[in-house]
Structures are given as C-alpha cells and as structure tokens.
Design a protein around this motif. Structure first.
Motif, PDB file in Angstrom:
ATOM      1  N   VAL A 126       0.841  -1.193   0.000  1.00  0.00           N
ATOM      2  CA  VAL A 126       0.000   0.000   0.000  1.00  0.00           C
ATOM      3  C   VAL A 126       0.875   1.241   0.000  1.00  0.00           C
ATOM      4  CG1 VAL A 126      -1.750   1.278   1.297  1.00  0.00           C
ATOM      5  CG2 VAL A 126      -1.871  -1.222   1.154  1.00  0.00           C
ATOM      6  N   ASN A 127       1.906   1.253   0.835  1.00  0.00           N
ATOM      7  CA  ASN A 127       2.904   2.326   0.846  1.00  0.00           C
ATOM      8  C   ASN A 127       4.281   1.662   0.773  1.00  0.00           C
ATOM      9  OD1 ASN A 127       4.628   4.438   1.243  1.00  0.00           O
ATOM     10  ND2 ASN A 127       3.718   5.158   3.151  1.00  0.00           N
ATOM     11  N   PRO A 128       4.940   1.698  -0.383  1.00  0.00           N
ATOM     12  CA  PRO A 128       6.164   0.902  -0.570  1.00  0.00           C
ATOM     13  C   PRO A 128       7.421   1.503   0.045  1.00  0.00           C
ATOM     14  CG  PRO A 128       5.679   2.115  -2.564  1.00  0.00           C
ATOM     15  CD  PRO A 128       4.540   2.398  -1.617  1.00  0.00           C
ATOM     16  N   GLU A 129       7.337   2.651   0.726  1.00  0.00           N
ATOM     17  CA  GLU A 129       8.525   3.274   1.301  1.00  0.00           C
ATOM     18  C   GLU A 129       8.286   3.620   2.763  1.00  0.00           C
ATOM     19  OE1 GLU A 129       9.360   6.637  -1.130  1.00  0.00           O
ATOM     20  OE2 GLU A 129      10.245   5.463  -2.751  1.00  0.00           O
ATOM     21  N   ILE A 130       9.374   3.577   3.534  1.00  0.00           N
ATOM     22  CA  ILE A 130       9.362   4.033   4.920  1.00  0.00           C
ATOM     23  C   ILE A 130      10.206   5.304   5.000  1.00  0.00           C
ATOM     24  CG2 ILE A 130      10.164   3.535   7.266  1.00  0.00           C
ATOM     25  CD1 ILE A 130       9.426   0.640   6.791  1.00  0.00           C
ATOM     26  N   GLU A 131       9.605   6.364   5.486  1.00  0.00           N
ATOM     27  CA  GLU A 131      10.299   7.647   5.566  1.00  0.00           C
ATOM     28  C   GLU A 131      11.466   7.538   6.548  1.00  0.00           C
ATOM     29  OE1 GLU A 131       8.913  12.010   7.007  1.00  0.00           O
ATOM     30  OE2 GLU A 131       7.641  11.049   5.482  1.00  0.00           O
ATOM     31  N   ALA A 132      12.660   7.888   6.070  1.00  0.00           N
ATOM     32  CA  ALA A 132      13.870   7.727   6.888  1.00  0.00           C
ATOM     33  C   ALA A 132      14.649   9.032   6.962  1.00  0.00           C
ATOM     34  CB  ALA A 132      14.755   6.619   6.309  1.00  0.00           C
ATOM     35  N   TYR A 133      15.406   9.169   8.040  1.00  0.00           N
ATOM     36  CA  TYR A 133      16.216  10.358   8.304  1.00  0.00           C
ATOM     37  C   TYR A 133      17.563   9.912   8.877  1.00  0.00           C
ATOM     38  CZ  TYR A 133      11.659  12.782   8.315  1.00  0.00           C
ATOM     39  OH  TYR A 133      10.415  13.267   8.001  1.00  0.00           O
ATOM     40  N   TYR A 134      18.544  10.822   8.744  1.00  0.00           N
ATOM     41  CA  TYR A 134      19.858  10.598   9.362  1.00  0.00           C
ATOM     42  C   TYR A 134      20.299  11.879  10.050  1.00  0.00           C
ATOM     43  CZ  TYR A 134      20.062   6.413   6.482  1.00  0.00           C
ATOM     44  OH  TYR A 134      19.789   5.195   5.892  1.00  0.00           O
ATOM     45  N   ALA A 135      21.127  11.708  11.067  1.00  0.00           N
ATOM     46  CA  ALA A 135      21.713  12.854  11.754  1.00  0.00           C
ATOM     47  C   ALA A 135      23.132  12.487  12.180  1.00  0.00           C
ATOM     48  CB  ALA A 135      20.891  13.264  12.968  1.00  0.00           C
ATOM     49  N   VAL A 136      24.029  13.463  12.112  1.00  0.00           N
ATOM     50  CA  VAL A 136      25.404  13.274  12.569  1.00  0.00           C
ATOM     51  C   VAL A 136      25.638  14.210  13.746  1.00  0.00           C
ATOM     52  CG1 VAL A 136      27.854  13.462  11.985  1.00  0.00           C
ATOM     53  CG2 VAL A 136      26.222  12.611  10.284  1.00  0.00           C
ATOM     54  N   MET A 137      26.096  13.640  14.847  1.00  0.00           N
ATOM     55  CA  MET A 137      26.367  14.410  16.048  1.00  0.00           C
ATOM     56  C   MET A 137      27.842  14.283  16.411  1.00  0.00           C
ATOM     57  SD  MET A 137      23.342  15.573  16.750  1.00  0.00           S
ATOM     58  CE  MET A 137      23.485  16.133  18.454  1.00  0.00           C
ATOM     59  N   THR A 138      28.424  15.357  16.918  1.00  0.00           N
ATOM     60  CA  THR A 138      29.813  15.314  17.379  1.00  0.00           C
ATOM     61  C   THR A 138      29.897  15.109  18.884  1.00  0.00           C
ATOM     62  OG1 THR A 138      29.833  17.734  17.512  1.00  0.00           O
ATOM     63  CG2 THR A 138      30.639  16.730  15.468  1.00  0.00           C
ATOM     64  N   THR A 139      28.748  15.064  19.538  1.00  0.00           N
ATOM     65  CA  THR A 139      28.671  14.719  20.956  1.00  0.00           C
ATOM     66  C   THR A 139      27.694  13.567  21.112  1.00  0.00           C
ATOM     67  OG1 THR A 139      26.856  16.268  21.421  1.00  0.00           O
ATOM     68  CG2 THR A 139      29.106  17.124  21.588  1.00  0.00           C
ATOM     69  N   GLY A 140      27.615  13.018  22.301  1.00  0.00           N
ATOM     70  CA  GLY A 140      26.763  11.860  22.501  1.00  0.00           C
ATOM     71  C   GLY A 140      25.319  12.186  22.813  1.00  0.00           C
ATOM     72  N   GLY A 141      24.915  13.446  22.664  1.00  0.00           N
ATOM     73  CA  GLY A 141      23.556  13.838  23.005  1.00  0.00           C
ATOM     74  C   GLY A 141      22.539  13.427  21.959  1.00  0.00           C
ATOM     75  N   MET A 142      21.266  13.566  22.314  1.00  0.00           N
ATOM     76  CA  MET A 142      20.166  13.256  21.410  1.00  0.00           C
ATOM     77  C   MET A 142      20.050  14.328  20.332  1.00  0.00           C
ATOM     78  SD  MET A 142      17.495  11.206  20.846  1.00  0.00           S
ATOM     79  CE  MET A 142      17.116  10.400  22.420  1.00  0.00           C
ATOM     80  N   PRO A 143      19.867  13.957  19.060  1.00  0.00           N
ATOM     81  CA  PRO A 143      19.690  14.974  18.009  1.00  0.00           C
ATOM     82  C   PRO A 143      18.431  15.800  18.252  1.00  0.00           C
ATOM     83  CG  PRO A 143      20.149  12.808  17.061  1.00  0.00           C
ATOM     84  CD  PRO A 143      19.880  12.586  18.515  1.00  0.00           C
ATOM     85  N   ASP A 144      18.523  17.103  18.000  1.00  0.00           N
ATOM     86  CA  ASP A 144      17.308  17.912  18.056  1.00  0.00           C
ATOM     87  C   ASP A 144      16.582  17.813  16.717  1.00  0.00           C
ATOM     88  OD1 ASP A 144      18.497  19.758  16.227  1.00  0.00           O
ATOM     89  OD2 ASP A 144      19.461  20.801  17.893  1.00  0.00           O
ATOM     90  N   GLN A 145      15.404  18.372  16.640  1.00  0.00           N
ATOM     91  CA  GLN A 145      14.576  18.199  15.443  1.00  0.00           C
ATOM     92  C   GLN A 145      15.208  18.830  14.203  1.00  0.00           C
ATOM     93  OE1 GLN A 145      11.763  16.256  15.171  1.00  0.00           O
ATOM     94  NE2 GLN A 145      12.524  15.624  17.172  1.00  0.00           N
ATOM     95  N   ASP A 146      16.037  19.857  14.382  1.00  0.00           N
ATOM     96  CA  ASP A 146      16.668  20.506  13.229  1.00  0.00           C
ATOM     97  C   ASP A 146      17.873  19.729  12.705  1.00  0.00           C
ATOM     98  OD1 ASP A 146      14.843  22.584  13.349  1.00  0.00           O
ATOM     99  OD2 ASP A 146      16.096  23.788  14.701  1.00  0.00           O
TER     100      ASP A 146
END
Length: 225
Positions: A126-146
């Motif tokens: 029905v929907n052949p793709e899963i929306e995916a994202y990547y983020a690169v962090m230089t510290t071990g913290g959680m990525p923010d939305q931006d």
C-alpha cells in the motif's frame, strides 16, 4: 651538428646530476634499530645530485638539501555499517547510534550516494517506502529536530574535514537513524543501501590508487635543490 651534440651532452650531464641512489632505511622502535626492506611500505629514501670539486680556491660553498615528502594517510572506523529494525507497531523511532572515528594529516572530503527511503522488497505494498532520516552528532547527546536530514537529501551533502591538530589526533562522530513507520506500510522487509566516501584532498602523486608506492618511485625525486 655541434648544437645537437651540445644538447646531448647537456642531457647526459643533467641525468648524471639527478642520478638517484636507493638508500637503506632503518626505523627506531622501542629502543631498537630495525632495518626496513627496500620494498617496505613505511618510508623509502634516495640520494641525488652527486658533486665534487678540485682547484685552489680558499673556500667552497656546497649546497645540501634534505627533502621529506609526506603522503596523506587516513585511519577510520565504524562501530557498525547496518541497522536492522524489528517493528511491531507503527511509530516514529530513533536508533542510537553508530560511532565513527576519522583521523588524517590532511583535508578529507566526506560525500554520499545511494541514500534513500527503505523500499518494500516484496511484490506490492500500500505504501512501498518508509520515511527515513539521518543525523550526525559530534557529541553523545540526542539529536534535536533541526539535526535530521531526509534520507534522499543526504546525497546532496558534503563536508570537508579540515587539516587540524584535532583531525590528526582523530575525530569522533555519532550517526543516528530515524524511521517513520505508518499504518499503510504493508508487512514485509524494506531496505536501502547507501555509500559514504572519504576522499583525501592532499595525496602525493607517488601514491597509487590502492594507496601503495608507485613502481617508479625514484622518478619522483625532484630537481629542486
């Protein structure tokens, strides 16, 4: 004819002046001198420009040059090169994270290709793709939305890791993955494969495509004195 003979003579003299001799090289390791084979992959040396003199002048000035050409090196590591998700229910999920290191003695260009949303591997969905994202962090913290970049847009990005003391000592980064599984993603496996390229920007011409010495290394002895 005289002009031709003169040119030949000058060529012979220049070749003689630039004649290279392969030198034996040692490496000092843990208090010991280790003789390196002539075909070693660490360091090689040549001597050139033999000279002599004979007359009654009271002072001689003899030019002597030590030239060290250093190749660009690269060391890198990744704690993993694959994420495998097992998703029971739809949702917006983050994965924490792949750790990487990069060290070099020159600028390194980081670029990407092939990144996209994971695509259904079955015959229909029905929907052949899963929306995916990547983020690169230089510290071990959680990525923010931006910090998140859509998977297809990763291919438009490039970064230059600039030659610095920090790069020589090694930089650490954290690569995060995010997926949004929705109700209309049919049950099956979804997959995408992308590539990261690390391109050395200051490599010497006497290093071949495999990172080894070229066979005619002696021809790269310069005529600068």
């Amino acid at each position: 004819m005289r002009k031709l003979l003169w040119l030949v003579l000058m060529g012979v003299l220049f070749t003689f002046a630039l004649a290279q001799s392969t030198l034996e090289v040692w490496q000092y390791v843990d208090g010991e001198y280790i003789s390196l084979p002539a075909t070693n992959d660490l360091a090689r040396a040549f001597s050139a420009f033999p000279t002599d003199g004979s007359c009654n002048k009271p002072e001689w000035q003899i030019q002597f040059t030590t030239e060290v050409q250093v190749a660009q090196w690269l060391e890198w590591s990744l704690s993993a090169t694959k994420w495998t998700w097992f998703v029971r229910k739809p949702g917006d999920y983050y994965a924490n994270s792949v750790t990487g290191t990069v060290a070099s003695n020159g600028d390194v260009l980081v670029s990407f290709s092939g990144f996209d949303d994971p695509t259904y591997t079955g015959t229909s969905s029905v929907n052949p793709e899963i929306e995916a994202y990547y983020a690169v962090m230089t510290t071990g913290g959680m990525p923010d939305q931006d910090s998140w970049v859509r998977a297809p847009n990763v291919n438009d990005l490039s970064y230059t890791l600039v030659d610095s003391e920090d790069l020589h000592n090694g930089l650490t980064f954290y690569l995060w993955n995010r997926i949004k599984v929705v109700e209309c993603n049919s049950a099956s496996t979804y997959r995408d494969t992308g590539y990261i390229y690390l391109t050395l920007q200051n490599q010497k011409p006497w290093i071949d495509e495999e990172g080894n010495y070229v066979e005619d290394l002696e021809n790269y002895v310069t005529n600068e004195r």
